[in-house]
Write an enzyme that holds these catalytic residues in place. Structure first.
Site, short mmCIF file in Angstrom:
data_model
loop_
_atom_site.label_atom_id
_atom_site.label_comp_id
_atom_site.label_asym_id
_atom_site.label_seq_id
_atom_site.Cartn_x
_atom_site.Cartn_y
_atom_site.Cartn_z
N CYS A 35 -46.76 -9.63 -34.65
CA CYS A 35 -46.20 -9.86 -35.88
C CYS A 35 -46.84 -10.28 -37.36
O CYS A 35 -47.86 -10.48 -37.28
CB CYS A 35 -44.44 -9.81 -36.96
SG CYS A 35 -44.23 -9.03 -37.88
N GLU A 77 -42.69 -8.49 -27.50
CA GLU A 77 -41.13 -9.77 -26.66
C GLU A 77 -39.50 -8.67 -26.76
O GLU A 77 -39.18 -8.70 -25.87
CB GLU A 77 -41.43 -10.60 -27.79
CG GLU A 77 -40.75 -10.80 -28.61
CD GLU A 77 -41.28 -10.60 -29.93
OE1 GLU A 77 -42.07 -10.07 -29.78
OE2 GLU A 77 -40.86 -11.03 -31.57
N HIS A 109 -43.25 -5.79 -32.84
CA HIS A 109 -42.22 -7.68 -32.02
C HIS A 109 -42.17 -7.01 -30.23
O HIS A 109 -41.29 -6.49 -29.70
CB HIS A 109 -41.40 -7.43 -32.57
CG HIS A 109 -40.73 -8.79 -33.81
ND1 HIS A 109 -41.65 -10.12 -33.38
CD2 HIS A 109 -40.90 -8.10 -34.54
CE1 HIS A 109 -41.90 -9.99 -34.79
NE2 HIS A 109 -41.47 -9.13 -35.68
N1 GLN Z 1 -43.31 -12.55 -42.99
C1 GLN Z 1 -44.33 -11.37 -42.51
C2 GLN Z 1 -43.67 -9.56 -42.75
O1 GLN Z 1 -43.02 -9.41 -43.50
C3 GLN Z 1 -44.22 -10.89 -41.38
C4 GLN Z 1 -42.69 -10.70 -40.30
C5 GLN Z 1 -41.85 -10.95 -38.71
O2 GLN Z 1 -42.94 -11.95 -38.35
N2 GLN Z 1 -41.84 -10.03 -38.93
O3 GLN Z 1 -44.32 -8.87 -43.03
#
Ligand code: GLN
Length: 534
Positions: A385, A512, A510
């Site tokens: 992300c 994970e 994500h």
């Molecule tokens: N802050 C970033 C976004 O909102 C990444 C979010 C995250 O890593 N889950 O897109």
């Protein structure tokens, strides 16, 4: 007409203090019941007034876990999924805020016309409805109540499960209370008084525990069982001593060995099926094998005061490593301390790095520097992300766009290579407004990502607001990266990879959250494989 099958309930509460492994206990009970062939579901009730875990501070509460259908939940749901190989959903997490919201909305809608709306019965009924709905269609439904019994805020949940237990009947409900036995160094003895008090507290609320799980730092002497039984009124066979385990994945085996599976089966009249724990034993054996070689992974982290923030990342790395016969050693590297000058030293001791998710601008420059260093020095990299977003920024900066940034990190940047899409504008400050849960990704052919996933279409869970700016897409190859995955409509960049790099993969999602000891996630598996081969 088919009659509805009666669900059996396992209620898990905790006493003495929180953080003693009630979630792992609940997940482990799920594991041993599932391994008997039952259809088992599990749910977490949290007494916080929040609607969901989305706006909780990860530094305080640990990771926000995300379900496939986009619920932002307590990290215990991650344990449940990994221990039980299940996919949980919105109904699996019931927080006070969600319950109260519903009751108040119903009141406004006139559903209680003429009545005084009260905690009992209206809130407690709403909790029971939430539990029953989640349980529908399962043989056994496990309900963990967050916090410690006696907390003011959890009273309505305790009352709700008391009533629910009563209404489904004693053959269909079992109450498991997890307590803690502190060890006093001065007198070198294990104390049972706090546990006795914790049982008394539960009984004063009308619940007599059927099973006690007594947690301790090290193995407790058997005599403790006799004492606990005497003071709590719980049968000796129904008291399990659970000392700290070498790995959390061992807990189902310990509970089974110590008879918990049998006691629950008897109480719930589930017959005496034998559990099939063969595969699980293999996992535990690999997890505990310290004789094998280690790989070293650096996680470029921000919330270092609480490593639970990166729980699923840690578990995904562990599963991928164990399944290949290795152990992983993780160095937590503080993103905020990283500079162009010290990054070489900071990464000198690791074989590869992971840049996990994160919000806000703190630590982002350090993460960009780490991504830059990994691109330049061909260090294996996974970006999760935010880890993708910083990789795109790093690549752009390396090719000369020195002010490239995300609008989250710098709202005034003239080169917003990562920004908010039109449909996200205006939703910045509220809970539950991110792109959440499962989204499909079409993997581009002839990429390293395609080799890793061995699949053309994959689904991963999302939790983010910012996206790659499509205006810059055609620059990627000049920057040394390429798009490796796109949303099915081609509109969103889902995955990128570095060109000419041993392993540099990043996802807007994500991955994970889709890993379990039985089924390591492909991206993590590929990353670890690269480290091992090097
Ligand atoms: N802050 C970033 C976004 O909102 C990444 C979010 C995250 O890593 N889950 O897109």
């Amino acid at each position: 007409m088919s009659t509805k099958r009666q669900v059996k309930y396992v209620f898990v509460t905790g006493g003495v203090l929180s953080g003693i492994g009630k979630g792992i206990t609940a997940a482990s009970i799920g594991n041993i019941l599932k391994s008997r062939g039952f259809k088992v579901n599990i749910q977490k009730c949290d007494p916080y007034l929040n609607i969901d875990a989305g706006t909780l501070n990860p530094g305080e509460h640990g990771e926000c876990f995300v379900t496939y259908d986009g619920a932002e939940t307590d990290l215990d749901l991650g344990h449940y999924e990994r221990f039980m190989e299940v996919q949980l959903n919105q109904s699996s997490s019931l927080m006070s805020g969600k319950v109260l919201n519903k009751v108040i909305a119903d009141e406004r809608a006139g559903k209680y016309l003429g009545k005084t709306v009260q905690i009992i019965p209206h809130v407690t009924n709403a909790i029971q409805t939430g539990i029953r709905q989640s349980a529908e269609g399962f043989d056994v439904h496990i309900v963990e109540i967050g916090g410690t019994v006696g907390d003011y805020e959890s009273l309505s949940f305790i009352e709700a499960i008391r009533e629910l237990g009563l209404s489904v009947g004693t053959e269909n409900s079992v109450f498991v209370h997890v307590v803690y036995l502190p060890f006093l160094g001065a007198s070198r003895e294990l104390k049972t008084k706090p546990a006795q008090n914790a049982v008394r507290e539960l009984r004063s609320l009308g619940i007599m525990p059927d099973i006690l799980v007594a947690r301790s730092e090290s193995e407790a002497p058997d005599g403790i069982i006799k004492k606990l039984s005497m003071f709590s009124g719980v049968n000796r066979e129904s008291i399990v001593l659970l000392p700290n385990a070498e790995t959390i994945y061992e807990v189902p085996l310990t509970l089974e060995e110590r008879g918990i599976g049998r006691v629950i089966s008897n109480k719930l009249k589930l017959g005496n099926k034998k559990p099939n724990l063969k595969e699980w034993r293999k996992i535990v054996k690999r997890a505990k094998d310290k004789t094998v070689a280690h790989i070293k992974v650096g996680v470029i982290a921000k919330y270092l005061n609480n490593q639970d923030t990166y729980l699923s990342v840690f578990e995904a790395l562990s599963s991928a490593t164990w399944s290949q016969g290795y152990q992983v050693e993780i160095s937590w590297i503080e993103a905020e301390k990283i500079t162009d000058e010290n990054i070489g030293d900071m990464l000198s001791n690791v074989d590869g790095i992971v840049v996990p998710g994160g919000f806000g601008s703190r630590g982002v420059e350090g993460k960009i520097t780490a991504a830059k260093y990994a691109l330049e020095h061909k260090i294996p990299y996974i970006g999760l992300c935010l880890g993708l977003q910083v990789a795109v920024i790093a690549a752009a900066r390396m090719s000369g766009i020195s002010d490239a940034n995300s609008t989250e990190n710098d709202p005034t940047t003239l080169n917003p290579v990562v920004h908010t899409m039109e449909d996200q504008k205006g939703k910045e400050a509220t809970g539950g407004t991110m792109r959440l849960g499962n989204y499909e990704c079409i993997i581009q052919p002839k990429t390293q990502t395609a080799k890793v996933y061995k699949n053309k279409k994959v689904t991963e869970r999302h939790r983010h607001r910012y996206e790659c700016n499509n205006k810059y897409r055609d620059k990627y190859e000049q920057w040394g990266i390429r798009i490796a995955g796109l949303s099915p409509d081609g509109n969103l960049v889902e995955m990128i990879e570095a060109i000419d790099h041993p392993f540099f993969l990043a996802a807007q999602s994500h991955p994970e959250f889709n890993s379990s000891p039985n089924k390591p996630q492909p991206m993590f598996y590929g990353f670890v494989k690269t480290l091992i081969n090097r």
